[in-house]
Design an enzyme around this catalytic site. Structure first.
Site, PDB file in Angstrom:
ATOM      1  CB  SER A 119      73.877 -20.059 -17.874  1.00  0.00           C
ATOM      2  OG  SER A 119      72.863 -20.258 -16.922  1.00  0.00           O
ATOM      3  CD  GLN A 132      69.961 -17.996 -19.535  1.00  0.00           C
ATOM      4  OE1 GLN A 132      70.840 -18.342 -18.753  1.00  0.00           O
ATOM      5  NE2 GLN A 132      68.672 -17.939 -19.191  1.00  0.00           N
ATOM      6  CB  SER A 140      65.962 -23.154 -28.282  1.00  0.00           C
ATOM      7  OG  SER A 140      66.353 -23.965 -27.195  1.00  0.00           O
ATOM      8  CG  HIS A 199      65.881 -25.387 -22.198  1.00  0.00           C
ATOM      9  ND1 HIS A 199      65.593 -24.107 -21.802  1.00  0.00           N
ATOM     10  CD2 HIS A 199      66.859 -25.806 -21.358  1.00  0.00           C
ATOM     11  CE1 HIS A 199      66.348 -23.771 -20.769  1.00  0.00           C
ATOM     12  NE2 HIS A 199      67.136 -24.789 -20.485  1.00  0.00           N
ATOM     13  NE  ARG A 237      69.057 -29.226 -19.597  1.00  0.00           N
ATOM     14  CZ  ARG A 237      69.722 -30.060 -18.813  1.00  0.00           C
ATOM     15  NH1 ARG A 237      70.124 -31.221 -19.297  1.00  0.00           N
ATOM     16  NH2 ARG A 237      69.988 -29.751 -17.564  1.00  0.00           N
ATOM     17  N   GLY A 244      69.985 -30.250 -30.596  1.00  0.00           N
ATOM     18  CA  GLY A 244      70.257 -31.450 -31.381  1.00  0.00           C
ATOM     19  C   GLY A 244      71.400 -31.341 -32.374  1.00  0.00           C
ATOM     20  CB  ILE A 245      73.618 -28.558 -33.507  1.00  0.00           C
ATOM     21  CG1 ILE A 245      72.505 -27.650 -34.049  1.00  0.00           C
ATOM     22  CG2 ILE A 245      74.917 -28.439 -34.309  1.00  0.00           C
ATOM     23  CD1 ILE A 245      72.340 -27.619 -35.531  1.00  0.00           C
TER      24      ILE A 245
HETATM   25  C1  LIG Z   1      73.339 -29.059 -18.516  1.00  0.00           C
HETATM   26  C2  LIG Z   1      72.604 -27.990 -19.273  1.00  0.00           C
HETATM   27  C3  LIG Z   1      72.352 -26.777 -18.667  1.00  0.00           C
HETATM   28  C4  LIG Z   1      71.653 -25.788 -19.355  1.00  0.00           C
HETATM   29  N1  LIG Z   1      71.451 -24.573 -18.753  1.00  0.00           N
HETATM   30  C5  LIG Z   1      70.799 -23.599 -19.422  1.00  0.00           C
HETATM   31  C6  LIG Z   1      70.630 -22.322 -18.835  1.00  0.00           C
HETATM   32  O1  LIG Z   1      71.075 -22.063 -17.728  1.00  0.00           O
HETATM   33  N2  LIG Z   1      69.954 -21.385 -19.550  1.00  0.00           N
HETATM   34  C7  LIG Z   1      69.444 -21.643 -20.800  1.00  0.00           C
HETATM   35  O2  LIG Z   1      68.834 -20.766 -21.411  1.00  0.00           O
HETATM   36  N3  LIG Z   1      69.617 -22.844 -21.380  1.00  0.00           N
HETATM   37  C8  LIG Z   1      70.280 -23.819 -20.732  1.00  0.00           C
HETATM   38  N4  LIG Z   1      70.474 -25.029 -21.330  1.00  0.00           N
HETATM   39  C9  LIG Z   1      69.944 -25.266 -22.696  1.00  0.00           C
HETATM   40  C10 LIG Z   1      70.970 -24.863 -23.761  1.00  0.00           C
HETATM   41  O3  LIG Z   1      71.156 -23.474 -23.796  1.00  0.00           O
HETATM   42  C11 LIG Z   1      70.521 -25.298 -25.161  1.00  0.00           C
HETATM   43  O4  LIG Z   1      69.256 -24.743 -25.440  1.00  0.00           O
HETATM   44  C12 LIG Z   1      70.447 -26.806 -25.352  1.00  0.00           C
HETATM   45  O5  LIG Z   1      71.454 -27.469 -24.622  1.00  0.00           O
HETATM   46  C13 LIG Z   1      70.612 -27.112 -26.832  1.00  0.00           C
HETATM   47  O6  LIG Z   1      70.461 -28.464 -27.087  1.00  0.00           O
HETATM   48  P1  LIG Z   1      71.697 -29.474 -27.244  1.00  0.00           P
HETATM   49  O7  LIG Z   1      72.183 -29.764 -25.867  1.00  0.00           O
HETATM   50  O8  LIG Z   1      71.070 -30.654 -27.904  1.00  0.00           O
HETATM   51  O9  LIG Z   1      72.752 -28.808 -28.103  1.00  0.00           O
HETATM   52  C14 LIG Z   1      71.191 -26.029 -20.673  1.00  0.00           C
HETATM   53  C15 LIG Z   1      71.482 -27.244 -21.291  1.00  0.00           C
HETATM   54  C16 LIG Z   1      72.183 -28.218 -20.609  1.00  0.00           C
HETATM   55  C17 LIG Z   1      72.479 -29.515 -21.315  1.00  0.00           C
END
Ligand SMILES: Cc1cc2nc3c(=O)[nH]c(=O)nc-3n(C[C@H](O)[C@H](O)[C@H](O)COP(=O)(O)O)c2cc1C
Length: 401
Positions: A106, A127, A252, A254, A257, A287-288
């Site tokens: 990230s 990223q 995705s 995200h 979130r 969600g995986i």
């Molecule tokens: C704590 C946390 C921080 C994240 N930070 C980033 C980030 O900095 N950049 C980004 O593109 N996605 C970020 N994500 C999203 C993840 O890349 C990903 O899309 C997501 O976690 C996938 O879903 P899952 O947690 O259900 O596997 C973050 C996710 C979490 C849980």
């Protein structure tokens, strides 16, 4: 007893990290509707196993943008990993390399682009949150110079989306988790608004500035690396990515979130696959939790998947070894479910093994069905490629952009 599935890791991790850190990692935005739907829709897709096939020898390896990996499960970019383990992204990168897969780093990582590159012996993606022309140019160059294999631009966070639980917890990034790529910028002169955000990706680094499609050629001009766009959820945006010659798309939401009340990520995968029609690689996340989820995403057209929160669970429970174990569990589960569906390699996986819930059986967007019909006609040689492309683009409204 050792954790035997990802949910065991989740519950152990929850008991080891402070509650406000746990909330930051695990919660979704607002009512968590998209977050819950990510799981419920994956669970509502069922399998139609196939037997009487010789499946004794199985090979899960694949290639991602030409890079061979041992299995189609990669590590999603996720910020501030030292929140749960002092080695943070260094441990994750080592686990990815030991497991034979790709890690996304990230922009908001705690360990810097260079530190992680030095520690990692496997392939890395960088990223990118666009932080303005000067900063983005520098980040992209640093990633390319450090040997990263792709730039993965996250586009689904145009403005910060504060999680309500983080507001209640008065969440601040703990000092040990400050973003490593920007640490040198934190001085007494750092404007306080850069130092007090509560949203992911907004702490002590320049705020994200949303790029537009028209600026993608500029981004591409900065680097020889392939560009992947993360966070695409509609056929229309996917078709525009193709128009701008993007190499890959991560479907995705995200992990639920950022914006609530959307479709789950898996529901949006088929329309993106239809719109892209093989012109870019498509990956999936959000969600995986099981090998069967990976199989479902691959059957719907993804070349590989990413996991986000489970990486934090593995790290929190046992650092590098914990992340390796998380990946190993998913590898074994995918291997098992492939055998039960009659597959011996990942490129054999197709949607014939899926029983889709009614709401996924037909697209709610009428022109997606029309594009599928045109694709059939093209496959049967009844219309030319040019005819197919121009009708597809006009249905998707691309020329109007
Ligand atoms: C704590 C946390 C921080 C994240 N930070 C980033 C980030 O900095 N950049 C980004 O593109 N996605 C970020 N994500 C999203 C993840 O890349 C990903 O899309 C997501 O976690 C996938 O879903 P899952 O947690 O259900 O596997 C973050 C996710 C979490 C849980």
């Amino acid at each position: 007893m050792e954790p035997i599935n990802l949910y065991d890791f989740e519950s152990r991790a929850e008991s080891t990290v402070p509650h406000n850190v746990w909330d930051y990692i695990s919660r979704g935005s607002q009512d968590g509707i998209a977050l819950k739907r990510n799981r419920s829709m994956l669970e509502s897709i069922l399998l139609r196993p196939r037997f009487l096939r010789d499946v004794r020898k199985r090979n899960l390896s694949t290639t991602i943008l030409g890079e061979p990996i041992k299995f189609p499960i990669m590590i999603a970019p996720a910020s501030r990993q030292t929140m749960v383990h002092p080695d943070g992204e260094i441990a994750t990168a080592r686990a990815a390399a030991a497991s034979g897969t790709i890690m996304g780093l990230s922009t908001s990582s705690t360990k810097s682009i260079e530190e992680v590159a030095q520690a990692a012996s496997g392939p890395l993606w960088f990223q990118l949150f666009h932080c303005g022309k000067e900063e983005t140019t520098s980040l992209v160059r640093r990633a390319e110079d450090s040997g990263y294999k792709a730039i993965c631009l996250t586009v689904d966070t145009p403005i910060p989306s504060d999680k309500e639980m983080d507001i209640r917890n008065s969440w601040q990034t703990p000092p040990e988790a400050y973003p490593g790529n920007f640490l040198y910028k934190i001085t007494s002169k750092t404007p306080s608004n850069l130092d007090s955000g509560i949203s992911e990706g907004h702490h002590m680094r320049p705020p994200t500035i949303p790029l537009t499609f028209e600026q993608l050629p500029w981004l591409k001009s900065l680097t020889r690396l392939p560009i992947v766009i993360k966070g695409i959820r509609t056929a229309e945006d996917a078709a525009l990515c193709v128009k701008y010659d993007i190499d890959g798309i991560v479907v995705s939401n995200h992990g639920g979130r950022q914006i609530d009340c959307t479709l789950s990520s898996i529901e949006t995968l088929p329309e993106v696959v239809t719109a892209v029609d093989g012109k870019a690689e498509i990956y999936f996340d959000s969600g995986i939790r099981r090998g069967s989820d990976v199989l479902k995403a691959l059957a719907l057209g993804a070349k590989g998947v990413f996991i986000g929160r489970p990486i934090f669970w593995g790290l929190a429970v046992n650092g590098q070894a914990g992340v390796e174990k998380v990946l190993d569990i998913l590898y074994r589960e995918l291997d098992l479910v492939m055998a039960y569906c009659g597959f011996t390699s990942v490129d054999q996986i197709d949607d014939g093994i899926l029983h889709l819930p009614l709401e996924m059986e037909y697209s709610r967007i009428p022109y997606i069905e029309e594009i599928r019909g045109l694709a059939d006609l093209h496959a049967k040689g009844l219309i030319s490629r040019n005819e197919f492309d121009s009708k597809r683009e006009s249905l998707l409204g691309i020329e109007k952009q």
